[in-house]
Design a protein around this motif. Structure first.
Motif, PDB file in Angstrom:
ATOM      1  N   GLU A  56       0.826  -1.213   0.000  1.00  0.00           N
ATOM      2  CA  GLU A  56       0.000   0.000   0.000  1.00  0.00           C
ATOM      3  C   GLU A  56       0.859   1.261   0.000  1.00  0.00           C
ATOM      4  O   GLU A  56       0.565   2.220  -0.712  1.00  0.00           O
ATOM      5  CB  GLU A  56      -0.926   0.013   1.216  1.00  0.00           C
ATOM      6  N   LEU A  57       1.914   1.253   0.797  1.00  0.00           N
ATOM      7  CA  LEU A  57       2.798   2.416   0.847  1.00  0.00           C
ATOM      8  C   LEU A  57       3.519   2.615  -0.486  1.00  0.00           C
ATOM      9  O   LEU A  57       3.708   3.754  -0.934  1.00  0.00           O
ATOM     10  CB  LEU A  57       3.808   2.260   1.994  1.00  0.00           C
ATOM     11  N   GLU A  58       3.885   1.526  -1.134  1.00  0.00           N
ATOM     12  CA  GLU A  58       4.511   1.613  -2.458  1.00  0.00           C
ATOM     13  C   GLU A  58       3.505   2.112  -3.487  1.00  0.00           C
ATOM     14  O   GLU A  58       3.812   2.993  -4.299  1.00  0.00           O
ATOM     15  CB  GLU A  58       5.063   0.245  -2.864  1.00  0.00           C
ATOM     16  N   ARG A  59       2.293   1.574  -3.453  1.00  0.00           N
ATOM     17  CA  ARG A  59       1.237   1.973  -4.383  1.00  0.00           C
ATOM     18  C   ARG A  59       0.999   3.481  -4.351  1.00  0.00           C
ATOM     19  O   ARG A  59       0.836   4.121  -5.383  1.00  0.00           O
ATOM     20  CB  ARG A  59      -0.060   1.243  -4.033  1.00  0.00           C
ATOM     21  N   ASP A  60       1.015   4.046  -3.150  1.00  0.00           N
ATOM     22  CA  ASP A  60       0.704   5.466  -2.995  1.00  0.00           C
ATOM     23  C   ASP A  60       1.935   6.362  -3.119  1.00  0.00           C
ATOM     24  O   ASP A  60       1.835   7.579  -2.955  1.00  0.00           O
ATOM     25  CB  ASP A  60       0.009   5.706  -1.652  1.00  0.00           C
ATOM     26  N   GLY A  61       3.093   5.775  -3.389  1.00  0.00           N
ATOM     27  CA  GLY A  61       4.284   6.570  -3.643  1.00  0.00           C
ATOM     28  C   GLY A  61       5.072   6.975  -2.417  1.00  0.00           C
ATOM     29  O   GLY A  61       5.968   7.817  -2.501  1.00  0.00           O
ATOM     30  N   VAL A  63       6.780   4.709  -0.443  1.00  0.00           N
ATOM     31  CA  VAL A  63       7.901   3.772  -0.295  1.00  0.00           C
ATOM     32  C   VAL A  63       8.320   3.305  -1.677  1.00  0.00           C
ATOM     33  O   VAL A  63       7.488   3.087  -2.548  1.00  0.00           O
ATOM     34  CB  VAL A  63       7.482   2.559   0.580  1.00  0.00           C
ATOM     35  N   GLU A  64       9.619   3.151  -1.846  1.00  0.00           N
ATOM     36  CA  GLU A  64      10.147   2.596  -3.085  1.00  0.00           C
ATOM     37  C   GLU A  64      10.709   1.216  -2.800  1.00  0.00           C
ATOM     38  O   GLU A  64      11.428   1.020  -1.812  1.00  0.00           O
ATOM     39  CB  GLU A  64      11.260   3.495  -3.633  1.00  0.00           C
ATOM     40  N   ARG A  65      10.363   0.266  -3.647  1.00  0.00           N
ATOM     41  CA  ARG A  65      10.820  -1.119  -3.528  1.00  0.00           C
ATOM     42  C   ARG A  65      11.852  -1.359  -4.618  1.00  0.00           C
ATOM     43  O   ARG A  65      11.598  -1.074  -5.795  1.00  0.00           O
ATOM     44  CB  ARG A  65       9.631  -2.056  -3.715  1.00  0.00           C
ATOM     45  N   THR A  66      13.005  -1.880  -4.225  1.00  0.00           N
ATOM     46  CA  THR A  66      14.054  -2.193  -5.191  1.00  0.00           C
ATOM     47  C   THR A  66      14.392  -3.671  -5.074  1.00  0.00           C
ATOM     48  O   THR A  66      14.742  -4.147  -3.993  1.00  0.00           O
ATOM     49  CB  THR A  66      15.329  -1.355  -4.932  1.00  0.00           C
ATOM     50  N   ALA A  67      14.253  -4.391  -6.189  1.00  0.00           N
ATOM     51  CA  ALA A  67      14.565  -5.821  -6.232  1.00  0.00           C
ATOM     52  C   ALA A  67      15.910  -6.001  -6.935  1.00  0.00           C
ATOM     53  O   ALA A  67      16.164  -5.392  -7.973  1.00  0.00           O
ATOM     54  CB  ALA A  67      13.474  -6.580  -6.964  1.00  0.00           C
ATOM     55  N   PHE A  68      16.752  -6.821  -6.342  1.00  0.00           N
ATOM     56  CA  PHE A  68      18.068  -7.113  -6.909  1.00  0.00           C
ATOM     57  C   PHE A  68      18.068  -8.535  -7.445  1.00  0.00           C
ATOM     58  O   PHE A  68      17.591  -9.455  -6.781  1.00  0.00           O
ATOM     59  CB  PHE A  68      19.153  -6.952  -5.841  1.00  0.00           C
ATOM     60  N   ALA A  69      18.610  -8.704  -8.641  1.00  0.00           N
ATOM     61  CA  ALA A  69      18.645 -10.022  -9.292  1.00  0.00           C
ATOM     62  C   ALA A  69      19.826 -10.826  -8.749  1.00  0.00           C
ATOM     63  O   ALA A  69      20.826 -11.037  -9.420  1.00  0.00           O
ATOM     64  CB  ALA A  69      18.740  -9.859 -10.801  1.00  0.00           C
ATOM     65  N   THR A  70      19.676 -11.270  -7.518  1.00  0.00           N
ATOM     66  CA  THR A  70      20.714 -12.079  -6.882  1.00  0.00           C
ATOM     67  C   THR A  70      20.093 -13.405  -6.464  1.00  0.00           C
ATOM     68  O   THR A  70      18.879 -13.562  -6.490  1.00  0.00           O
ATOM     69  CB  THR A  70      21.281 -11.368  -5.636  1.00  0.00           C
ATOM     70  N   ILE A  71      20.927 -14.321  -6.075  1.00  0.00           N
ATOM     71  CA  ILE A  71      20.437 -15.599  -5.559  1.00  0.00           C
ATOM     72  C   ILE A  71      20.946 -15.720  -4.130  1.00  0.00           C
ATOM     73  O   ILE A  71      22.156 -15.764  -3.918  1.00  0.00           O
ATOM     74  CB  ILE A  71      20.921 -16.775  -6.419  1.00  0.00           C
ATOM     75  N   PRO A  72      20.079 -15.781  -3.141  1.00  0.00           N
ATOM     76  CA  PRO A  72      18.627 -15.606  -3.273  1.00  0.00           C
ATOM     77  C   PRO A  72      18.280 -14.153  -3.601  1.00  0.00           C
ATOM     78  O   PRO A  72      19.096 -13.249  -3.401  1.00  0.00           O
ATOM     79  CB  PRO A  72      18.110 -15.995  -1.877  1.00  0.00           C
ATOM     80  N   GLU A  76      14.778  -4.510  -1.185  1.00  0.00           N
ATOM     81  CA  GLU A  76      14.939  -3.475  -0.181  1.00  0.00           C
ATOM     82  C   GLU A  76      13.872  -2.407  -0.358  1.00  0.00           C
ATOM     83  O   GLU A  76      13.367  -2.197  -1.460  1.00  0.00           O
ATOM     84  CB  GLU A  76      16.334  -2.844  -0.276  1.00  0.00           C
ATOM     85  N   TYR A  77      13.555  -1.764   0.747  1.00  0.00           N
ATOM     86  CA  TYR A  77      12.533  -0.721   0.764  1.00  0.00           C
ATOM     87  C   TYR A  77      13.133   0.545   1.357  1.00  0.00           C
ATOM     88  O   TYR A  77      13.959   0.479   2.264  1.00  0.00           O
ATOM     89  CB  TYR A  77      11.340  -1.155   1.624  1.00  0.00           C
ATOM     90  N   GLU A  78      12.686   1.680   0.841  1.00  0.00           N
ATOM     91  CA  GLU A  78      13.106   2.947   1.410  1.00  0.00           C
ATOM     92  C   GLU A  78      12.013   3.982   1.194  1.00  0.00           C
ATOM     93  O   GLU A  78      11.188   3.858   0.287  1.00  0.00           O
ATOM     94  CB  GLU A  78      14.431   3.424   0.826  1.00  0.00           C
ATOM     95  N   LEU A  79      12.024   4.998   2.050  1.00  0.00           N
ATOM     96  CA  LEU A  79      11.064   6.082   1.912  1.00  0.00           C
ATOM     97  C   LEU A  79      11.399   6.896   0.669  1.00  0.00           C
ATOM     98  O   LEU A  79      12.562   7.137   0.368  1.00  0.00           O
ATOM     99  CB  LEU A  79      11.116   7.012   3.123  1.00  0.00           C
ATOM    100  N   THR A  80      10.362   7.341  -0.008  1.00  0.00           N
ATOM    101  CA  THR A  80      10.543   8.314  -1.084  1.00  0.00           C
ATOM    102  C   THR A  80      10.520   9.700  -0.444  1.00  0.00           C
ATOM    103  O   THR A  80      10.291   9.841   0.769  1.00  0.00           O
ATOM    104  CB  THR A  80       9.391   8.208  -2.099  1.00  0.00           C
ATOM    105  N   GLU A  81      10.711  10.708  -1.252  1.00  0.00           N
ATOM    106  CA  GLU A  81      10.612  12.081  -0.748  1.00  0.00           C
ATOM    107  C   GLU A  81       9.218  12.319  -0.169  1.00  0.00           C
ATOM    108  O   GLU A  81       9.059  12.941   0.883  1.00  0.00           O
ATOM    109  CB  GLU A  81      10.899  13.055  -1.889  1.00  0.00           C
TER     110      GLU A  81
END
Length: 121
Positions: A56-61, A63-72, A76-81
């Protein structure tokens, strides 16, 4: 305030009033975190509920979600402005409550006394 304005205000208030939103925002205030780190910092939140809150927080802008193509895979999540601005607003509301605790407690006690006296009549 127009009806669409009132709607978005209500929706943001509803989001911030949800049980886990503020603790998640406060946890993310320290910087970028992984899901497990957020869960640990918040404490007591079920994985499913934390995932829904972050979505929900990501949907509304907020929080930003960043996915890294690693194994596993690493996410990561962080606040946006916008999220940082929301945290500031939430903290201001919290400080109103904390700075006026005695006044609030007194008002509640007086209200209860009036209600008790009215019921006795």
């Amino acid at each position: 305030m127009t009806k669409p304005d009132a709607t978005i205000v209500r929706e943001v208030f509803d989001l911030t009033g949800a049980r886990w939103t503020v603790p998640v925002l406060v946890a993310l205030e320290t910087g970028r975190l992984r899901f497990g780190e957020i869960a640990r910092d918040v404490g007591g939140v079920a994985q499913k509920q934390l995932a829904a809150t972050l979505r929900e927080l990501e949907r509304d802008g907020f929080v930003e979600r960043t996915a890294f193509a690693t194994i596993p895979p690493r996410v990561e999540y962080e606040l946006t402005e916008l999220g940082e601005e929301l945290v500031g607003g939430v903290k201001r509301l919290g400080s109103i409550a904390l700075n006026n605790r005695d006044r609030i407690v007194t008002a509640r006690r007086q209200f209860a006394e009036r209600a008790e006296n009215s019921a006795a009549i």
